[in-house]
Design a protein around this motif. Structure first.
Motif, PDB file in Angstrom:
ATOM      1  N   TYR A 107       0.858  -1.189   0.000  1.00 38.99           N
ATOM      2  CA  TYR A 107       0.000   0.000   0.000  1.00 38.99           C
ATOM      3  C   TYR A 107       0.891   1.234   0.000  1.00 38.99           C
ATOM      4  O   TYR A 107       1.367   1.668   1.046  1.00 38.99           O
ATOM      5  CB  TYR A 107      -0.932  -0.004   1.219  1.00 38.99           C
ATOM      6  CG  TYR A 107      -2.082  -0.968   1.081  1.00 38.99           C
ATOM      7  CD1 TYR A 107      -3.349  -0.522   0.671  1.00 38.99           C
ATOM      8  CD2 TYR A 107      -1.906  -2.324   1.321  1.00 38.99           C
ATOM      9  CE1 TYR A 107      -4.396  -1.420   0.521  1.00 38.99           C
ATOM     10  CE2 TYR A 107      -2.951  -3.224   1.177  1.00 38.99           C
ATOM     11  CZ  TYR A 107      -4.186  -2.765   0.772  1.00 38.99           C
ATOM     12  OH  TYR A 107      -5.221  -3.651   0.621  1.00 38.99           O
ATOM     13  N   ALA A 108       1.112   1.794  -1.178  1.00 39.87           N
ATOM     14  CA  ALA A 108       2.052   2.903  -1.338  1.00 39.87           C
ATOM     15  C   ALA A 108       1.550   4.215  -0.731  1.00 39.87           C
ATOM     16  O   ALA A 108       2.345   5.037  -0.278  1.00 39.87           O
ATOM     17  CB  ALA A 108       2.361   3.108  -2.819  1.00 39.87           C
ATOM     18  N   ASP A 109       0.245   4.425  -0.719  1.00 37.69           N
ATOM     19  CA  ASP A 109      -0.313   5.695  -0.258  1.00 37.69           C
ATOM     20  C   ASP A 109      -0.267   5.782   1.265  1.00 37.69           C
ATOM     21  O   ASP A 109      -0.987   5.054   1.953  1.00 37.69           O
ATOM     22  CB  ASP A 109      -1.760   5.826  -0.747  1.00 37.69           C
ATOM     23  CG  ASP A 109      -2.450   7.091  -0.274  1.00 37.69           C
ATOM     24  OD1 ASP A 109      -1.778   7.968   0.325  1.00 37.69           O
ATOM     25  OD2 ASP A 109      -3.673   7.211  -0.502  1.00 37.69           O
ATOM     26  N   GLY A 154      -1.589   7.791   3.136  1.00 36.35           N
ATOM     27  CA  GLY A 154      -2.877   8.231   3.664  1.00 36.35           C
ATOM     28  C   GLY A 154      -3.952   7.154   3.661  1.00 36.35           C
ATOM     29  O   GLY A 154      -5.058   7.376   4.148  1.00 36.35           O
ATOM     30  N   SER A 155      -3.625   5.978   3.136  1.00 39.53           N
ATOM     31  CA  SER A 155      -4.627   4.910   3.088  1.00 39.53           C
ATOM     32  C   SER A 155      -4.901   4.394   4.492  1.00 39.53           C
ATOM     33  O   SER A 155      -4.030   4.453   5.365  1.00 39.53           O
ATOM     34  CB  SER A 155      -4.148   3.768   2.193  1.00 39.53           C
ATOM     35  OG  SER A 155      -3.169   2.993   2.865  1.00 39.53           O
ATOM     36  N   ARG A 161      -2.150   1.929   5.596  1.00 34.52           N
ATOM     37  CA  ARG A 161      -0.883   2.540   6.030  1.00 34.52           C
ATOM     38  C   ARG A 161      -1.057   3.267   7.361  1.00 34.52           C
ATOM     39  O   ARG A 161      -0.138   3.298   8.185  1.00 34.52           O
ATOM     40  CB  ARG A 161      -0.361   3.491   4.961  1.00 34.52           C
ATOM     41  CG  ARG A 161       0.257   2.796   3.759  1.00 34.52           C
ATOM     42  CD  ARG A 161       1.565   2.068   4.076  1.00 34.52           C
ATOM     43  NE  ARG A 161       2.632   2.970   4.447  1.00 34.52           N
ATOM     44  CZ  ARG A 161       3.456   3.539   3.576  1.00 34.52           C
ATOM     45  NH1 ARG A 161       3.357   3.268   2.277  1.00 34.52           N
ATOM     46  NH2 ARG A 161       4.404   4.353   3.996  1.00 34.52           N
TER      47      ARG A 161
END
Length: 196
Positions: A115-117, A119-120, A123
């Motif tokens: 999960y790169a974001d 803000g997810s 994360r």
């Protein structure tokens, strides 16, 4: 909505059990909701009644793992009352975990990689658990007489992460001993640097 019966876990727990096994062994993105539904032996309607989205399930999976890790560490602390012994047992537990068949590293590092974001919700859950570790390490380091507990906590966190990766990528048999030595090298050096 989910009730525990005398014959076993709740439906929600069955879904989480299936997700935990599949996410950890195959990777989060590689596992579809359909695979989890099949493994849990439920219908799609039942799945979505408990988890509106797959990401909601991923967050629940990580929160469950976080709760387990926190309870384990707090249980050791309650049993011993000695922060040095807690750190020793923590290192041994990481060593034991890395030798377990099917070990694939840290669930939280693995999830963050997928999960790169930042803000997810996934994360954010990872960040909250890592913040808990840092706060816990800082509190223990402070009680052990370390001059800069926050810096020590950052270093202990790096050691923990490195041990998890080493246990997955290299020979896990020496991880617990190496981690214990490294933890106390940090603590002892930080004490030695403390003003007298």
């Amino acid at each position: 909505m989910s009730t525990t019966t005398s014959s076993g876990p709740t439906t929600r727990d069955r879904i989480l059990d299936a997700a935990t096994e599949l996410f950890y062994s195959q990777g989060i993105r590689a596992v579809s909701a359909d695979k989890i539904i099949e493994r849990a032996g439920i219908t799609k309607v039942t799945f979505y009644r408990h988890f509106r989205t797959k990401d909601t399930l991923v967050v629940a999976y990580l929160e469950r793992q976080a709760a387990w890790e926190r309870q384990a560490l707090e249980g050791v602390r309650a049993a011993t009352g000695d922060d040095a012994e807690v750190l020793r047992r923590f290192a041994r537990a990481v060593g034991t975990e890395t030798c377990r068949p099917g070990f694939r590293g840290c669930s939280f590092i693995n999830a963050a990689a997928e999960y790169a974001d930042p803000g997810s919700p996934v994360r954010k859950t990872v960040a909250e658990h890592r913040a808990w570790y840092r706060q816990t390490f800082a509190a223990m380091a402070g009680r052990l007489g370390v001059a800069d507990p926050e810096q020590a906590a950052d270093e202990l966190m790096m050691l923990r992460d490195g041990a998890m990766l080493t246990g997955y990528l290299d020979d896990p048999s020496r991880v617990g001993t190496a981690l214990e030595r490294a933890i106390f090298a940090v603590v002892d050096a930080a004490r030695a640097g403390s003003p007298t």
